[in-house]
Write an enzyme that holds these catalytic residues in place. Structure first.
Site, mmCIF file in Angstrom:
data_model
loop_
_atom_site.group_PDB
_atom_site.id
_atom_site.type_symbol
_atom_site.label_atom_id
_atom_site.label_comp_id
_atom_site.label_asym_id
_atom_site.label_seq_id
_atom_site.Cartn_x
_atom_site.Cartn_y
_atom_site.Cartn_z
ATOM 1 C CB SER A 1 -0.864 0.007 1.267
ATOM 2 O OG SER A 1 -1.449 1.284 1.463
ATOM 3 C CE1 TYR B 1 -4.534 -2.078 5.032
ATOM 4 C CE2 TYR B 1 -3.506 0.042 4.603
ATOM 5 C CZ TYR B 1 -4.055 -1.138 4.143
ATOM 6 O OH TYR B 1 -4.123 -1.377 2.787
#
Ligand code: BGC
Length: 270
Positions: A155, A168
């Site tokens: 990401s 995350y």
């Protein structure tokens, strides 16, 4: 979905979290490029079936395996099933990932662990089992120049801090060093390990944001290229990165983010 070049012909690819979103698109594109695809999923039976039926409709083939990548026994069970059906794999796409967002003071240990377990530990377990297969098969020149390829779907948040998402971002930062360390450790064995770092790709994970006009507008301001990504933007890159066209690439993260990592706020300030 048309791919005339069969860059992955004869290879077997395992895609985790392939019942929807980016994983589903990667599974379909890899099949279109000639790979037989293992469609791993956690809970969305219908989504996994859809991935397989679309692959078959396009003339490809695949196998669905339900397994929680965070559980060691389920991962080893999945690989045992792959060994029975296909003998080995050539490509692992560590795609399965979740978000459970909260501010740090409110974040429960369960939220922290769920995200770390799926995103980071799940990637470790799947990579470990894939590497055992790669080492056993070695280079099979008729299929590929390398003994195996691992692609992490990371990401932009492996470098962009993100308030309210500490679990995350920690998982994505951890994945990056896992990827690099494996790349260094395994390069002499002709195993390539890389990451793709998507920006905002239109899937269920961020539906809350893009389905709200105001939040969607704010999101687009962070993307110089002016649009959200589509799962295919990532799938096309994954096929290329897994193919021999990318044979000299290992230990790298490729950002596919419409410029999200370019500090868009500096276009009008600084
Ligand atoms: C997240 C998405 C988010 C994107 C850009 C991804 O890693 O899962 O929810 O839209 O990063 O911020």
């Amino acid at each position: 979905m048309k791919t005339t070049e069969q860059h992955l012909k004869g290879q077997v690819a395992l895609v985790t979290g392939a019942s929807g979103g980016i994983g589903q698109a990667i599974a379909m594109q890899m099949a279109a490029a000639g790979a037989r695809v293992v469609i791993n999923y956690h809970s969305n039976d219908k989504g996994a079936q859809k991935t397989l039926s679309q692959i078959e409709k396009a003339g490809g083939s695949g196998l669905i395996i339900k397994a929680d990548v965070a559980k060691e026994g389920e991962v080893t069970g999945m690989y045992a099933e792959i060994a029975t059906k296909y003998k080995t794999i050539d490509i692992l796409v560590n795609n399965a990932g979740i978000q459970q967002d909260n501010s740090i003071a409110a974040m429960t240990l369960a939220e922290w662990q769920a995200v770390i377990n799926t995103n980071l530990t799940g990637s470790f377990l799947c990579a470990r089992e894939a590497v055992k297969m790669f080492q056993k098969q070695g280079v099979a020149p008729r299929r590929s120049k390398s003994a195996g390829k691992i692609i992490f779907i990371s990401s932009v948040h492996n470098v962009i801090p993100w308030a309210g998402h500490a679990n995350y971002t920690a998982s994505k930062g951890g994945e990056t060093m896992l990827m690099k360390t494996l790349a260094q450790e395994l390069a002499p064995q002709k195993i390539r390990v890389n990451s793709i770092a998507p920006g905002a790709i239109k899937t269920d994970i961020n539906k809350k944001v893009w389905s709200d006009p105001k939040q969607n507008e704010q999101l687009l301001e962070m993307i110089p290229y002016g649009r959200m990504g589509e799962p295919e933007d990532i799938a096309n890159l994954a096929v290329w990165l897994a193919s021999d066209q990318a044979d000299y690439i290992t230990g790298t993260t490729i950002y596919a983010d419409g410029g999200m990592t370019l500090y868009a706020s500096f276009m009008h300030g600084g």
